[in-house]
Design an enzyme around this catalytic site. Sequence first.
Site, short mmCIF file in Angstrom:
data_model
loop_
_atom_site.label_atom_id
_atom_site.label_comp_id
_atom_site.label_asym_id
_atom_site.label_seq_id
_atom_site.Cartn_x
_atom_site.Cartn_y
_atom_site.Cartn_z
N HIS A 265 4.32 12.85 -4.30
CA HIS A 265 3.59 11.73 -4.78
C HIS A 265 4.55 10.71 -5.10
CE1 HIS A 265 1.11 10.11 -8.57
NE2 HIS A 265 1.12 9.21 -7.80
N GLU B 238 5.44 8.89 -1.77
CA GLU B 238 4.24 8.01 -1.35
C GLU B 238 4.30 6.80 -1.83
OE1 GLU B 238 0.62 6.71 -3.18
OE2 GLU B 238 0.22 8.85 -3.25
N HIS B 239 4.95 6.57 -3.03
CA HIS B 239 5.25 5.37 -3.70
C HIS B 239 6.37 4.95 -3.24
CE1 HIS B 239 2.66 5.22 -7.55
NE2 HIS B 239 2.07 6.10 -6.95
N GLU C 164 2.03 7.21 -14.87
CA GLU C 164 0.55 7.63 -14.36
C GLU C 164 0.18 8.83 -14.45
OE1 GLU C 164 -1.43 8.26 -9.78
OE2 GLU C 164 0.61 7.40 -9.87
#
Length: 1027
Positions: A98, A101-102, A199
């Site tokens: 994750h 991905e950012h 998040e």
Amino acid sequence: MIRQCRAGLRLCRALYQTSYRWHGKSACERALRYAPGESIHGFTVNEVTPVPELFLTAVKLSHDNTGAKYLHVAREDSNNLFSVQFRTTPLDSTGVPHILEHTVLCGSQKYPCRDPFFKMLNRSLSTFMNAFTASDYTMYPFSTQNAKDFQNLLSVYLDAVFFPCLRELDFWQEGWRLEHENPEDPNSPLIFKGIVFNEMKGAFTDNEKVFSQHLQNKLLPDHTYSVVSGGEPLNIPDLTWEQLKQFHATHYHPSNARFFTYGNLPLEIHLKQIHEDALSKFERIDPKTSVPPQERWQSPREYSISCGTDSFASDPEKQTTVSVNFLLSEITDTFEAFTLSLLSSLMVDGPNSPFYKALIEANLGTDFSPDTGFNNYTRETYFSIGLQGINKEDSEKVKAIINKTINEVAEHGIEAERIEALLHKLEIQMKHQSTSFGLTLASYVASCWNHEGDPVDLLKIGDKISRFRECLKENPKFLQDKVKQYFQVSQHRMTLSMSPDEQHYDKEAQLEAEKLTQKVKALSEEERKQIYEKGLELIRLQSKPQDASCLPALKVSDIEPKIPLTDLDITYAGDVPVQYCAQPTNGMVYFRAVSSLNTLPEELKPYVPLFCSVITKLGCGVYNYREQAQQMELTTGGMSVCPHIITDDSNLDTYEQGVVFSSLCLDRNLPDMMHLWSEIFNSPHFDDEERLRVLVRMSAQEMSNGIPDSGHVYASIRAGRTLTPAGELQELFSGMDQVKMIKRIAEMPEMGPILRKLSRIRKYVLLSDNMRCSVNATPQQMPVASKEIEHFLAGISRSKKERKSIRPHVVEKSSSPSSSGSEISRRATRKLVGDPTFKPCQMKTHFSLSFPVNYIGECVRTVPYTHPDYASLRILARIMTAKFLHGEIREKGGAYGGGAKLSFDGIFGFYSYRDPNSLSTLSTFQKAADWAKSGQFTQQDVDEAKLSVFSAVDSPIAPSDKGMNHFLHGISDEMKQKHREQLFAVTHSDLTNASNKYLTAGQCTRGTAILGPENRNIAKDPSWIIR
């Protein structure tokens, strides 16, 4: 749109004269000319397969040097899509896929500027740009209707995923970091910060998300599914920068990649660019990312977990969730998975399904448990069934009901008529055309393809339906045998229960504090100094103006100057205006109607959303609610009703209030669909208290569950409540007021009084008075549709006496699609209501909720759609988001998202999402206004904001939705073209003038709302209302 596409075609021809298949042929025809074994730009064609039921041709290829897999779906669709996905299989919960991905989207070798992904949102006409992290893959898709834009975005995406910078400061910003609470004060405490960190803290305030995550972790405990791919907040701080870079090296390699392209652009162009820009620089490796099959259990297992309390639960004593979960087949066995997905639908969908009857109507809970039904996102599929909103003591009852129901289905099977209804639903899904079909297909094949399944076989839905029918014919107990195999014989069965703990969030906070203390204690003085210096360095980097000139960009001149016109024909059926829009709807008919609420008494208004929610589910005419549901499934693709509030395009104090009726069906079923509407309008049932109780509880649960995902929407609706008359009604219908009202109704012991109110609403709404209709269908179907609509309208009631509007100020506006429309179309009007005495006022509301993050909305009243300043404000919102708010709220503040937007109702809104800050974010909103007023942006920034706005203005419209802007909002093509010209004409000075005119503190009327944890500073401020 058409001209823009043609311009793209000319560009492609000029660049690639070798693309002989492109000339004069449809996308599918060109694709059929490829031959297995053919070599194209480093790729070899493996298979070419037409799939006529989806109007596409699939071309499967592989890259010669790296083994990268490629699927091209040729279809006559100008909204072209690209996606690349990697199998990402973490073995811990640090959230490495994750965070990666950012971070890959924060700069690359060819495009080293910070955040090229977000910058491309303003340099492109993309119809979609995003990235997703699933449990076992990461996907990077984009779509656009412009050929040049496609090449630009492809270049940026390829460089991002294969050659990212992966700078340490980007890892700090996007993932996690230790930083001083005030980065400029070394004496302020050290705390955890980071976008993904915040998040995921926000994500796990959603109890459904908590349950789903544990379900997967515990049902599939042997490999990657036992961890949290998105990141467990307490584990995220264990991830190092070095580990992130190593994960990229092993997982983001072409040998571990699957490329997907869709649309009408030529395949050769894509292959050439992908090979030359990326794949030619790699050699084949063994990525070693495969997921082994889960070892099957010898006996069932049970687990219990805790979660936060739900302050909106209709019964505080009933907050437990329990489900029973069964591991099923391999996802790569496409027919078995297809069969099990149908079986799952038959078992849980709709009031006629066995589990709905046994669980939902048992009066034990509020709704099915999260993930109920068939789940095909992992290597092995699974089925989940259970209830939420139950008393903890009823857990054993729920489990017993589940076992009993499974045994009954295994013994008695499923009614043939329900199977036919489900296959009819599939037929409609294949015929219905969406604007994001490419993205739908990419997502549909992703999981199966990720585990070496055949994506083309997955697309052959028609073949699977035929085979399914054949299996049923050969063995009438085909589905019963599956029930026995997977739900009775199999021992891989896991029961999960979740109950609230009032201390849950306190315990989470305590564990975070302990983790923080442990990290801080381990720091040397030198490391503390480095943290302080790096914090300052990050702020300097975030504050430094960015040179994005290395990035490709379209120009404003690339935007089509004129809109494509939509032909509308407005006629009358009796005294009801009907808008007909002939479109290539692929054998489907789409019906809508709007009925006015102008005469509805004010005391009934709060119940309108509930009326809309239940009116198609209570039974009608000769049908009880089960029979009604069955008829709807057999003859329609769905029938829905929703509230309708539209602010006037020229006056913010005037608005239309009504109810919208929508449905769709196959051509052959139009008479049956309109008969159902006739029965609903003429003879709705309002006599079943238990049925209403079930529907109200489900609605209350759904609303409560939706708050963590849509908190910023609720905050924005609340903030706009006191700024316009329509805003007040919007809060009543869709805001926190509605959430609380449905909760109160769900708590009521008797439903009789509510049924009586709904029955009264019917007398004002289910009439042909003050109604208008619309039909979208093929030209050939229009004569039949016209007769059916006339028959329907002739058969429904009118008011026996003339009713006056409750609000005395009524404004009639023409519904003609153009100023030069026919005399008949000019007769058609919309009746709006206004309040000339309305005075907007400021209000600040804080909803104190047990969340660790905030959702913030601040709204300012500006101007309506046709006002000359509306275009300037629309571009201003985009420029403020891209050039100021994104950096301040997301990069510096650590919120997952934030920005500014101008809505159709003239409300200029600021918002933030999963935000660790509250009052400081409100200060940022004001700083953004000051920044805009100072004019600290360039002409390039203005042009980029225009591109971003036009990508939304020109987003594709499906045949089913053509003409809806006119029908629902009263916006004609002439008005849209004028607005378009105003957008083109916006200048730098227009933006600073609009900022000064509408966003100056003290001169504008603002509304503010925050959903989030208790806040001492807000509590001490008497200007805040605390709920």
